[in-house]
Design an enzyme around this catalytic site. Structure first.
Site, short mmCIF file in Angstrom:
data_model
loop_
_atom_site.label_atom_id
_atom_site.label_comp_id
_atom_site.label_asym_id
_atom_site.label_seq_id
_atom_site.Cartn_x
_atom_site.Cartn_y
_atom_site.Cartn_z
N THR A 99 55.31 16.44 15.42
CA THR A 99 54.71 16.46 16.76
C THR A 99 53.50 15.51 16.72
O THR A 99 53.19 14.95 15.66
CB THR A 99 54.23 17.87 17.15
OG1 THR A 99 53.23 18.28 16.23
CG2 THR A 99 55.38 18.87 17.17
N ASN A 158 59.68 15.47 8.96
CA ASN A 158 58.81 14.88 7.94
C ASN A 158 58.73 15.84 6.75
O ASN A 158 58.90 17.05 6.91
CB ASN A 158 57.41 14.66 8.51
CG ASN A 158 56.48 14.00 7.51
OD1 ASN A 158 56.87 13.07 6.80
ND2 ASN A 158 55.25 14.48 7.41
N ASP A 179 50.61 15.99 10.68
CA ASP A 179 51.05 17.05 9.75
C ASP A 179 50.93 18.44 10.37
O ASP A 179 50.77 19.44 9.65
CB ASP A 179 50.26 16.99 8.43
CG ASP A 179 50.45 15.66 7.72
OD1 ASP A 179 51.53 15.07 7.83
OD2 ASP A 179 49.50 15.21 7.04
N GLU A 210 60.62 18.74 -3.58
CA GLU A 210 60.93 18.00 -2.34
C GLU A 210 62.37 17.51 -2.35
O GLU A 210 63.08 17.59 -1.35
CB GLU A 210 59.99 16.81 -2.18
CG GLU A 210 58.54 17.19 -1.94
CD GLU A 210 57.65 15.96 -1.70
OE1 GLU A 210 58.09 15.02 -1.04
OE2 GLU A 210 56.51 15.96 -2.20
N SER A 215 56.26 20.97 2.27
CA SER A 215 56.74 21.52 3.54
C SER A 215 57.60 20.49 4.26
O SER A 215 57.27 19.30 4.28
CB SER A 215 55.56 21.85 4.48
OG SER A 215 54.60 22.66 3.85
N ARG A 266 52.57 5.81 7.73
CA ARG A 266 51.82 5.32 8.89
C ARG A 266 51.69 6.44 9.91
O ARG A 266 52.64 7.20 10.13
CB ARG A 266 52.56 4.16 9.58
CG ARG A 266 52.73 2.94 8.76
CD ARG A 266 51.47 2.20 8.46
NE ARG A 266 50.77 1.69 9.64
CZ ARG A 266 49.53 1.22 9.62
NH1 ARG A 266 48.84 1.23 8.50
NH2 ARG A 266 48.98 0.76 10.70
N ARG A 318 48.39 -0.45 16.71
CA ARG A 318 49.36 0.61 16.43
C ARG A 318 50.43 0.69 17.52
O ARG A 318 51.60 0.92 17.24
CB ARG A 318 48.60 1.94 16.35
CG ARG A 318 49.22 2.96 15.46
CD ARG A 318 48.33 4.17 15.31
NE ARG A 318 47.25 3.98 14.36
CZ ARG A 318 47.39 3.98 13.05
NH1 ARG A 318 48.59 4.12 12.51
NH2 ARG A 318 46.37 3.83 12.25
N HIS A 330 56.01 16.82 3.68
CA HIS A 330 54.59 16.64 3.34
C HIS A 330 54.31 17.42 2.05
O HIS A 330 54.74 18.57 1.91
CB HIS A 330 53.72 17.17 4.49
CG HIS A 330 52.26 17.00 4.21
ND1 HIS A 330 51.61 15.78 4.35
CD2 HIS A 330 51.32 17.86 3.77
CE1 HIS A 330 50.35 15.92 4.02
NE2 HIS A 330 50.15 17.18 3.66
C1 GAR Z 1 56.27 12.41 -1.10
O1 GAR Z 1 55.55 13.26 -1.95
C2 GAR Z 1 56.09 12.83 0.34
O2 GAR Z 1 55.98 14.22 0.52
C3 GAR Z 1 54.79 12.15 0.66
O3 GAR Z 1 54.86 10.90 0.05
C4 GAR Z 1 55.69 11.00 -1.11
C5 GAR Z 1 56.77 9.95 -0.99
O4 GAR Z 1 57.50 9.85 -2.16
N1 GAR Z 1 54.60 12.06 2.08
C6 GAR Z 1 53.42 12.16 2.67
O5 GAR Z 1 52.38 12.30 2.05
C7 GAR Z 1 53.45 12.07 4.18
N2 GAR Z 1 52.24 12.56 4.74
P1 GAR Z 1 58.88 9.07 -2.17
O6 GAR Z 1 58.63 7.71 -1.53
O7 GAR Z 1 59.19 8.93 -3.63
O8 GAR Z 1 59.90 9.87 -1.42
#
Ligand code: GAR
Length: 223
Positions: A149, A111, A153, A182, A144, A95, A69, A113
């Site tokens: 940080t 981010n 999440d 979103e 959200s 990641r 990583r 989530h």
């Molecule tokens: C979205 O729902 C985003 O909130 C989530 O992945 C999806 C990406 O969709 N992110 C996470 O879960 C991060 N922890 P997209 O590639 O169509 O934007």
């Protein structure tokens, strides 16, 4: 006088529908940012095609090509830094990032989530929300936007959209409705940052010089 555009880099791993919402908002002159690059850790991510179609610069930093990583994050940091962004936007970037990478971008990395944080951190949020709904524990799911940080999440939340769960929802129908929220919500939070209205100080989010004591609840007509 037009507001100067904020240089940003967007990190993705998959479909890139949030990336598309950001691209669309920029093209409609609703978001004063310059997307300097879209970087994916997966070579086959559909979001890379979306970026290319929009004429954006793309890069791939394939995590499978690194031993650990730390080495991946070093390469990612190098890739991001060459574009000199003032904001890094994680849009479905799947990641975990090292503390070193996160701290390097502290206060200038966002981010999104798919849950009403702090509920359902991590993966499979829609199935877990449905199970909680069926157990009578919750009525709403949602999404959200938060500052990133070192805690997964766990960074301070800026904006949340609540999405009511329907009796006949399955994880896919629920995910689709959350994703719709979103797409509306993320450009707004990025715009606040680009306009200099949003900042992180310590663990505290400030919006329009007010310390937030709770996340802003997203309403599509908010300015
Ligand atoms: C979205 O729902 C985003 O909130 C989530 O992945 C999806 C990406 O969709 N992110 C996470 O879960 C991060 N922890 P997209 O590639 O169509 O934007």
């Amino acid at each position: 006088m037009p507001i100067p555009k904020l240089p940003i880099v967007i990190l993705i791993s998959g479909s890139g529908s949030n990336l598309q919402a950001i691209i669309d908002a920029v093209e409609e002159n609703e978001l004063p940012v310059e997307i300097r690059a879209v970087i994916s850790n997966r070579p086959g991510a559909k979001g890379l095609q979306r970026a290319s179609c929009a004429g954006l610069r793309t890069e791939v930093v394939d995590h499978t090509q690194f031993d650990n990583r730390t080495a991946f994050d070093e390469a990612l940091k190098h890739s991001v830094e060459q574009f000199e962004p003032r904001l890094v936007v994680l849009a479905g970037f799947m990641r975990l990032l090292t503390a070193d990478f996160v701290n390097h971008h502290l206060g200038r990395m966002l981010n999104i989530h798919p849950s009403l944080l702090p509920a359902f951190k991590g993966l499979n949020t829609h199935a877990r929300a449905l199970a909680a709904f069926k157990a009578g524990e919750i009525k709403n799911h949602g999404a959200s936007v938060h500052f990133v940080t070192a805690e997964l999440d766990g960074g301070p939340v800026i904006l949340q959209a609540a999405v009511p769960i329907e009796k006949d929802d399955n994880p896919e129908t629920l995910a689709a409705r959350v994703l719709g929220s979103e797409h509306q919500m993320y450009p707004q939070a990025i715009r606040w940052f680009a306009e200099g209205r949003l900042r992180l100080q310590g663990n505290q989010v400030w919006l329009d010089e007010q310390a937030l004591d709770a996340p802003v609840l997203f309403a599509p007509d908010d300015d």
